[in-house]
Design a protein around this motif. Structure first.
Motif, PDB file in Angstrom:
ATOM      1  N   UNK A 235       0.882  -1.111  -0.033  1.00  0.00           N
ATOM      2  CA  UNK A 235      -0.040  -0.007   0.307  1.00  0.00           C
ATOM      3  C   UNK A 235       0.735   1.155  -0.113  1.00  0.00           C
ATOM      4  N   UNK A 236       0.351   2.298  -0.746  1.00  0.00           N
ATOM      5  CA  UNK A 236       1.086   3.789  -0.796  1.00  0.00           C
ATOM      6  C   UNK A 236       0.796   4.455   0.483  1.00  0.00           C
ATOM      7  N   UNK A 237      -0.530   4.340   0.660  1.00  0.00           N
ATOM      8  CA  UNK A 237      -1.249   5.139   1.901  1.00  0.00           C
ATOM      9  C   UNK A 237      -2.206   4.295   2.613  1.00  0.00           C
ATOM     10  N   UNK A 283       4.241  -0.339   1.037  1.00  0.00           N
ATOM     11  CA  UNK A 283       5.417   0.283   0.086  1.00  0.00           C
ATOM     12  C   UNK A 283       6.484   0.807   0.943  1.00  0.00           C
ATOM     13  N   UNK A 284       7.697   0.784   0.475  1.00  0.00           N
ATOM     14  CA  UNK A 284       8.690   1.474   1.605  1.00  0.00           C
ATOM     15  C   UNK A 284       8.458   2.992   1.971  1.00  0.00           C
ATOM     16  N   UNK A 285       7.777   3.786   0.980  1.00  0.00           N
ATOM     17  CA  UNK A 285       7.443   5.088   1.220  1.00  0.00           C
ATOM     18  C   UNK A 285       5.728   5.301   1.606  1.00  0.00           C
ATOM     19  N   UNK A 286       5.328   4.162   2.466  1.00  0.00           N
ATOM     20  CA  UNK A 286       3.962   4.231   2.468  1.00  0.00           C
ATOM     21  C   UNK A 286       3.585   5.690   3.676  1.00  0.00           C
ATOM     22  N   UNK A 287       2.602   5.984   3.557  1.00  0.00           N
ATOM     23  CA  UNK A 287       1.967   7.332   4.273  1.00  0.00           C
ATOM     24  C   UNK A 287       0.665   6.614   5.180  1.00  0.00           C
ATOM     25  N   UNK A 288       0.968   7.234   6.602  1.00  0.00           N
ATOM     26  CA  UNK A 288      -0.173   6.880   7.467  1.00  0.00           C
ATOM     27  C   UNK A 288      -0.896   7.853   7.507  1.00  0.00           C
ATOM     28  N   UNK A 289      -2.139   7.953   7.512  1.00  0.00           N
ATOM     29  CA  UNK A 289      -3.165   8.804   7.687  1.00  0.00           C
ATOM     30  C   UNK A 289      -4.165   8.492   8.583  1.00  0.00           C
ATOM     31  N   UNK A 290      -4.794   9.733   9.420  1.00  0.00           N
ATOM     32  CA  UNK A 290      -6.028   9.230  10.196  1.00  0.00           C
ATOM     33  C   UNK A 290      -6.624  10.608  10.405  1.00  0.00           C
ATOM     34  N   UNK A 291      -7.967  10.538  10.216  1.00  0.00           N
ATOM     35  CA  UNK A 291      -8.839  11.661  10.568  1.00  0.00           C
ATOM     36  C   UNK A 291      -8.598  12.466  11.964  1.00  0.00           C
ATOM     37  N   UNK A 292      -8.221  11.853  12.907  1.00  0.00           N
ATOM     38  CA  UNK A 292      -7.759  12.298  14.344  1.00  0.00           C
ATOM     39  C   UNK A 292      -9.258  12.461  14.987  1.00  0.00           C
ATOM     40  N   UNK A 300      -3.585   2.168  16.752  1.00  0.00           N
ATOM     41  CA  UNK A 300      -2.127   2.385  16.044  1.00  0.00           C
ATOM     42  C   UNK A 300      -1.232   2.487  17.364  1.00  0.00           C
ATOM     43  N   UNK A 301       0.014   2.010  16.956  1.00  0.00           N
ATOM     44  CA  UNK A 301       1.120   2.368  17.886  1.00  0.00           C
ATOM     45  C   UNK A 301       1.629   3.515  17.865  1.00  0.00           C
ATOM     46  N   UNK A 302       2.005   4.106  19.177  1.00  0.00           N
ATOM     47  CA  UNK A 302       2.560   5.281  18.905  1.00  0.00           C
ATOM     48  C   UNK A 302       3.712   5.629  18.176  1.00  0.00           C
ATOM     49  N   UNK A 303       4.469   4.616  17.954  1.00  0.00           N
ATOM     50  CA  UNK A 303       5.691   4.728  17.158  1.00  0.00           C
ATOM     51  C   UNK A 303       5.291   4.991  15.512  1.00  0.00           C
ATOM     52  N   UNK A 310       4.015   9.032   9.089  1.00  0.00           N
ATOM     53  CA  UNK A 310       2.789   9.748   9.522  1.00  0.00           C
ATOM     54  C   UNK A 310       2.663  11.021   8.855  1.00  0.00           C
ATOM     55  N   UNK A 311       1.532  11.491   8.474  1.00  0.00           N
ATOM     56  CA  UNK A 311       1.387  12.764   7.972  1.00  0.00           C
ATOM     57  C   UNK A 311      -0.271  13.249   8.466  1.00  0.00           C
TER      58      UNK A 311
END
Length: 334
Positions: A235-237, A283-292, A300-303, A310-311
């Motif tokens: 996954x990319x995102x 994917x090695x450049x995967x981005x993590x998103x969340x609406x918060x 999710x883990x804090x790390x 994380x973006x």
């Protein structure tokens, strides 16, 4: 560029064609650039709007209040519990009166089976734009901000794999509106959308049908799976976020809104958590998103959320710029 927006309601992004969503993005990027440069944007000078909330809010309320002030207007915060709604005033009467007082009404009402119906009824009677700050079915402001964030990080989104993944949480039984809005919007940009959740947490059938129709029209794909590993793989995102089992199970519904529900069915899904090990399969450049807000150490883990992939804070900031764009187009312009 489509440019005719003034006076329209903003309840569901499906009500706007792709060219119109593209315009919203262009205006969002322009407003973000001006905000960074300190260039004033008094596009809605002396206008007023009303922000009605049936539930709590951090990003939505403050992005709207701050954004409208930056556009030159004033937004009044209305807690529904302190309005005559608490004594039974109808959506019709509220909409007619508030629309005579100002230039727009925005409302958050997430109570399952009530929220979207309430907003739709207000839109029938209001003479000014009704804006959906999140209901039980849709969260158009969040989906638009998510799309903006993806566009600025990646650019062309065609064939980008984005995985919308259910995650375990205990805070409260959350609406389905965020994943529902995402799975409808992202295929319109040619993305390969993977929706993953345990059995029992399905989105409505009509949503999946519409998402697949959007994918067919714009060159994307939609895959629905109960396999979490499949969603993370390459996954990319990734967007691992909890939502309630509202389609199949009404437990937790009340007049006051959704309550906390931690039962055996939910507890059995504790493994649905975003971890570094799962991120490593993407994917090695995967981005993590969340609406918060994220339910840390459950969803999710804090790390991960605090890590290099994380973006989430850029995503949250874009709630401001997309909100300003929507308000400018619907309340100004032509």
């Amino acid at each position: 560029m489509q440019s005719i927006f003034r006076g329209r309601h903003f309840i569901n992004l499906e009500d706007f064609n792709k060219e119109e969503v593209d315009t919203m993005l262009e205006v969002s990027f322009d407003l973000k650039k001006k905000f960074a440069m300190g260039v004033p944007t008094p596009y809605l000078l002396h206008q007023s709007m009303f922000l009605m909330f049936f539930e709590q809010s951090t990003r939505t309320r403050n992005s709207m209040e701050a954004g409208f002030a930056q556009l030159g207007g004033h937004a009044g915060f209305l807690d529904s519990s302190s309005m005559q709604i608490a004594h039974g005033e109808s959506a019709k009467d509220t909409a007619i009166i508030l629309s005579r007082f100002g230039h727009a009404i925005a409302c958050r009402y997430c109570n399952w089976g009530y929220g979207n119906k309430y907003l739709t009824e207000m839109a029938q009677w209001s003479t000014v734009p009704i804006m959906n700050l999140q209901c039980d079915l849709y969260h158009p402001f969040q989906a638009l901000a998510d799309l903006m964030t993806m566009k600025e990080k990646i650019g062309d989104l065609k064939r980008v794999k984005v995985s919308i993944i259910w995650a375990y949480a205990e805070s409260h039984k959350k609406p389905i509106s965020v994943p529902l809005s995402q799975v409808l919007l992202f295929p319109r940009y040619g993305m390969d959308v993977c929706l993953a959740h345990p059995k029992g947490w399905e989105l409505p059938d009509w949503v999946i049908e519409q998402a697949k129709a959007n994918a067919a029209r714009y060159g994307g794909t939609v895959t629905v799976t109960n396999n979490e590993e499949e969603a993370y793989e390459n996954a990319h995102i990734v967007i691992p976020k909890n939502w309630g089992s509202w389609v199949n199970d009404q437990t937790g519904a009340s007049i006051a809104g959704a309550t906390k529900v931690v039962d055996d069915k939910l507890m059995a899904q504790k493994s649905w958590k975003c971890t570094e090990a799962k991120m490593a399969t993407a994917d090695k450049d995967v981005m993590y998103m969340h609406a918060l807000p994220a339910d840390r150490n459950n969803e999710v883990e804090d790390s991960v959320i605090d890590g290099p992939h994380s973006i989430v804070y850029d995503e949250a900031e874009n709630r401001l710029h997309t909100a300003k764009a929507v308000m400018t187009l619907l309340m100004g312009g032509r």
